[in-house]
Scaffold this motif. Structure first.
Motif, mmCIF file in Angstrom:
data_model
loop_
_atom_site.group_PDB
_atom_site.id
_atom_site.type_symbol
_atom_site.label_atom_id
_atom_site.label_comp_id
_atom_site.label_asym_id
_atom_site.label_seq_id
_atom_site.Cartn_x
_atom_site.Cartn_y
_atom_site.Cartn_z
ATOM 1 N N TYR A 246 2.023 1.028 -7.066
ATOM 2 C CA TYR A 246 2.949 0.868 -8.440
ATOM 3 C C TYR A 246 3.246 2.121 -9.099
ATOM 4 C CZ TYR A 246 -0.793 2.464 -11.752
ATOM 5 O OH TYR A 246 -1.469 3.566 -12.338
ATOM 6 N N ASP B 47 -2.943 -5.775 -2.009
ATOM 7 C CA ASP B 47 -2.252 -6.568 -3.322
ATOM 8 C C ASP B 47 -1.042 -6.133 -3.303
ATOM 9 O OD1 ASP B 47 -1.552 -6.416 -6.065
ATOM 10 O OD2 ASP B 47 -3.251 -5.568 -6.891
ATOM 11 N N PHE C 15 -3.997 0.622 -9.342
ATOM 12 C CA PHE C 15 -3.603 -0.078 -10.619
ATOM 13 C C PHE C 15 -5.083 -0.412 -11.382
ATOM 14 C CE2 PHE C 15 -2.466 -3.329 -13.395
ATOM 15 C CZ PHE C 15 -1.385 -3.101 -13.693
ATOM 16 N N CYS D 291 1.228 -11.215 -8.497
ATOM 17 C CA CYS D 291 1.621 -11.850 -9.604
ATOM 18 C C CYS D 291 3.230 -12.364 -9.377
ATOM 19 C CB CYS D 291 1.393 -11.077 -10.701
ATOM 20 S SG CYS D 291 2.032 -9.271 -10.493
ATOM 21 N N SER E 185 -6.303 -2.376 -13.157
ATOM 22 C CA SER E 185 -6.986 -3.802 -12.991
ATOM 23 C C SER E 185 -8.030 -4.001 -11.466
ATOM 24 C CB SER E 185 -6.220 -4.930 -13.068
ATOM 25 O OG SER E 185 -7.019 -6.181 -13.509
ATOM 26 N N ASP E 186 -7.215 -3.500 -10.640
ATOM 27 C CA ASP E 186 -7.691 -3.587 -9.433
ATOM 28 C C ASP E 186 -8.829 -2.557 -9.158
ATOM 29 O OD1 ASP E 186 -4.931 -4.238 -9.349
ATOM 30 O OD2 ASP E 186 -4.849 -4.243 -7.319
ATOM 31 N N SER F 218 -4.271 -15.918 -12.217
ATOM 32 C CA SER F 218 -3.640 -14.750 -12.277
ATOM 33 C C SER F 218 -4.029 -13.753 -11.258
ATOM 34 C CB SER F 218 -3.698 -14.141 -13.618
ATOM 35 O OG SER F 218 -4.968 -14.101 -13.860
ATOM 36 N N LEU F 219 -3.400 -12.640 -11.045
ATOM 37 C CA LEU F 219 -3.641 -11.548 -9.939
ATOM 38 C C LEU F 219 -5.263 -11.321 -9.986
ATOM 39 C CD1 LEU F 219 -1.626 -8.974 -8.704
ATOM 40 C CD2 LEU F 219 -3.888 -8.688 -8.895
ATOM 41 N N THR F 220 -5.584 -10.762 -10.987
ATOM 42 C CA THR F 220 -7.080 -10.199 -10.945
ATOM 43 C C THR F 220 -7.967 -11.167 -10.708
ATOM 44 O OG1 THR F 220 -6.213 -8.675 -12.657
ATOM 45 C CG2 THR F 220 -8.327 -8.784 -12.287
ATOM 46 N N ALA G 47 1.277 -7.031 -5.569
ATOM 47 C CA ALA G 47 2.052 -7.192 -6.681
ATOM 48 C C ALA G 47 3.469 -6.530 -6.853
ATOM 49 C CB ALA G 47 0.935 -6.634 -8.061
ATOM 50 N N HIS G 48 3.517 -5.349 -6.246
ATOM 51 C CA HIS G 48 4.940 -4.771 -6.271
ATOM 52 C C HIS G 48 5.687 -5.012 -5.373
ATOM 53 C CE1 HIS G 48 4.768 -2.361 -10.098
ATOM 54 N NE2 HIS G 48 3.447 -2.785 -10.246
ATOM 55 N N TYR H 130 5.351 -12.442 -12.108
ATOM 56 C CA TYR H 130 6.416 -12.090 -13.197
ATOM 57 C C TYR H 130 6.855 -10.662 -12.970
ATOM 58 C CZ TYR H 130 1.664 -9.800 -14.060
ATOM 59 O OH TYR H 130 0.581 -9.192 -14.119
ATOM 60 N N LYS H 131 6.814 -10.064 -12.054
ATOM 61 C CA LYS H 131 7.551 -8.856 -11.844
ATOM 62 C C LYS H 131 8.856 -9.105 -10.883
ATOM 63 C CE LYS H 131 3.256 -6.262 -12.226
ATOM 64 N NZ LYS H 131 2.128 -5.801 -11.724
HETATM 65 C C1 LIG Z 1 0.928 -5.913 -12.231
HETATM 66 C C2 LIG Z 1 -0.384 -5.606 -11.560
HETATM 67 C C3 LIG Z 1 -1.469 -6.528 -11.898
HETATM 68 C C4 LIG Z 1 -1.360 -7.228 -13.027
HETATM 69 O O1 LIG Z 1 -2.799 -8.047 -12.966
HETATM 70 P P1 LIG Z 1 -2.700 -9.323 -13.843
HETATM 71 O O2 LIG Z 1 -3.992 -10.059 -13.455
HETATM 72 O O3 LIG Z 1 -1.195 -10.094 -13.248
HETATM 73 O O4 LIG Z 1 -2.840 -8.994 -15.281
HETATM 74 C C5 LIG Z 1 -2.841 -5.982 -11.049
HETATM 75 N N1 LIG Z 1 -2.554 -5.272 -9.966
HETATM 76 C C6 LIG Z 1 -1.468 -4.556 -9.646
HETATM 77 C C7 LIG Z 1 -1.735 -3.638 -8.298
HETATM 78 C C8 LIG Z 1 -0.280 -4.895 -10.349
HETATM 79 O O5 LIG Z 1 0.830 -4.122 -10.019
#
Ligand SMILES: *Cc1c(COP(=O)(O)O)cnc(C)c1O
Length: 428
Positions: free
Chosen positions: A197, A222, A137, A245, A139-140, A108-110, A224-225, A247-248
């Motif tokens: 994001y 990153d 974001f 990721c 998580s980052d 997964s992304l993280t 993701a978006h 799933y977006k």
């Molecule tokens: C959606 C998103 C994530 C989600 O992280 P997961 O590890 O897939 O849960 C992390 N960072 C950014 C910038 C995102 O947009």
């Protein structure tokens, strides 16, 4: 505004939809029903993309192979699982702008962000800082701060935060470059979003990469978006690594497998330190079960485990829809028109109530618009809920932004018109 005028807006939207060469792709997706049973205006593809109709079949194929072959499915069946991830590499290269050997679908992304930092963030007493954007974001932020702490440094002194100027909402590439130059001796890594994001800003990495590389600083993105939203050129821009990721905008289902890009200048270097697992080991000798790790000399050399095939099947299904639509280039043409239409309606009908945080230049944004809404009689979160009860899905992000992302594969001009009409009724 009177009823007649909204009728004109609706007519204009219907007319734009009729002219849209990609309008038929909407039928390739399951659009969730709103409260009245008719399809929602689903404007949260930036959060979770919709399910392509064919996804169930793609997953069912692999369930059938498993049913009929058991472990032999690794080598038998229509698409043996052992090389299954290779089926994703080429279509991914088109979406991300990479060479085939630079991408791998995994984890997964993280998790991938951590794995990339294991290789690319190796701080020394002198160079230990990481530059990220303000309000990255969460998580980052957690990943970055925990890496810093894990190496024995403190996030308070090792994090450099890139901020918009006073009274501005957006980052300026030249300010990021200045910040890099200012901290050139202590910076180890610049980690930035492809598309941010919260604001929807699409950064141009050219000058940033240039400035960083001139000072021996690694650049990670990153995306993701950005993946599946805007055309990316990770290889050409000489990004060192990127994570995403699927799933977006890549419509592969909740929690589906993400991916990594590692520039070819690094991907072939088997001596680069990494956290290793058997799936990153040279394929020819993987099953000799030897004691010494010998990495695959591509991005695949960062794989840890054998991948979840059911999730990869969902990604394949989605990538096939992208391919049938002609790839990211025609999708982007529609996307620019769709988001431009939404923006134009907001400016015409809601300029007193809505501030658009997202850049107005299409070159500096993807499909998402982030709206700061003044609604005297209703808190923002409630606004999002009222829209939902009208069959219009947007999302609310603290402290005060309503995000709406018209996605070219399955959204229509009518979806945009519905949002603006309903929003203007609600904020009166
Ligand atoms: C959606 C998103 C994530 C989600 O992280 P997961 O590890 O897939 O849960 C992390 N960072 C950014 C910038 C995102 O947009």
């Amino acid at each position: 505004m009177g009823r007649g005028n909204w009728q004109a807006v609706r007519d204009a939207a219907v007319e734009r939809d009729a002219r849209d060469p990609l309008r038929e792709f909407r039928a390739q997706f399951h659009i969730p029903p709103g409260p009245d049973g008719s399809p929602e205006s689903y404007l949260v593809g930036h959060s979770l993309g919709l399910q392509p109709r064919r996804t169930a079949d793609f997953i069912a194929d692999e369930l059938a192979t498993w049913r009929a072959c058991g472990a032999r499915g690794h080598h038998e069946g229509i698409r043996p699982w052992m090389p299954y991830h290779e089926l994703l590499a080429e279509p991914m290269t088109e979406i991300l702008g990479t060479l085939p050997t630079e991408v791998v679908s995994m984890n997964s992304l993280t998790t991938n962000l951590h794995l990339m930092m294991v290789t690319f963030y190796r701080p020394t007493a002198q160079r230990h800082r990481i530059l990220i954007e303000e309000h990255a974001f969460p998580s980052d932020q957690y990943a970055v701060a925990s890496q810093i702490a894990w190496h024995g440094f403190s996030p308070e002194s090792s994090l450099i935060i890139a901020r918009p100027r006073e009274h501005e909402h957006l980052l300026r590439e030249e300010d990021i470059c200045d910040l890099i130059r200012k901290h050139r001796d202590s910076l180890a890594l610049v980690l930035l979003p492809g598309v941010q994001y919260y604001t929807g800003q699409w950064l141009d990495p050219s000058s940033i990469v240039d400035t960083a590389h001139r000072n021996d600083i690694v650049v990670g993105l990153d995306v993701a978006h950005a993946a599946g939203n805007v055309p990316l050129t990770l290889h050409h821009h000489h990004i060192d690594f990127a994570v995403w990721c699927t799933y977006k905008y890549l419509n592969s289902g909740p929690g589906s497998v993400g991916g990594c890009f590692i520039h070819e200048s690094h991907a072939h270097q088997t001596s680069l330190p990494r956290f290793a697992g058997w799936w990153g080991h040279d394929q020819a000798s993987r099953f000799r079960m030897g004691d010494t790790f010998q990495p695959i000399p591509t991005a695949e050399g960062w794989q840890l485990s054998n991948p979840p095939i059911l999730s990869l099947a969902a990604i394949r299904a989605s990538l096939e829809v992208f391919r049938e639509a002609g790839g990211i280039t025609p999708l982007r043409v529609k996307s620019v028109a769709l988001t431009g239409f939404l923006e134009q309606l907001l400016l015409e009908h809601l300029s007193e109530r809505v501030t658009i945080l997202t850049p107005s230049s299409p070159d500096a944004r993807g499909c998402q618009l982030s709206l700061e809404v003044q609604s005297p009689h209703m808190p923002g979160r409630q606004l999002q809920q009222e829209l939902q009860s009208l069959g219009i899905m947007t999302d609310w992000r603290e402290p005060n932004v309503l995000r709406a992302a018209p996605v070219p594969l399955y959204n229509s001009f009518e979806d945009c018109a519905r949002l603006v009409e309903s929003l203007s009724t609600l904020v009166q």
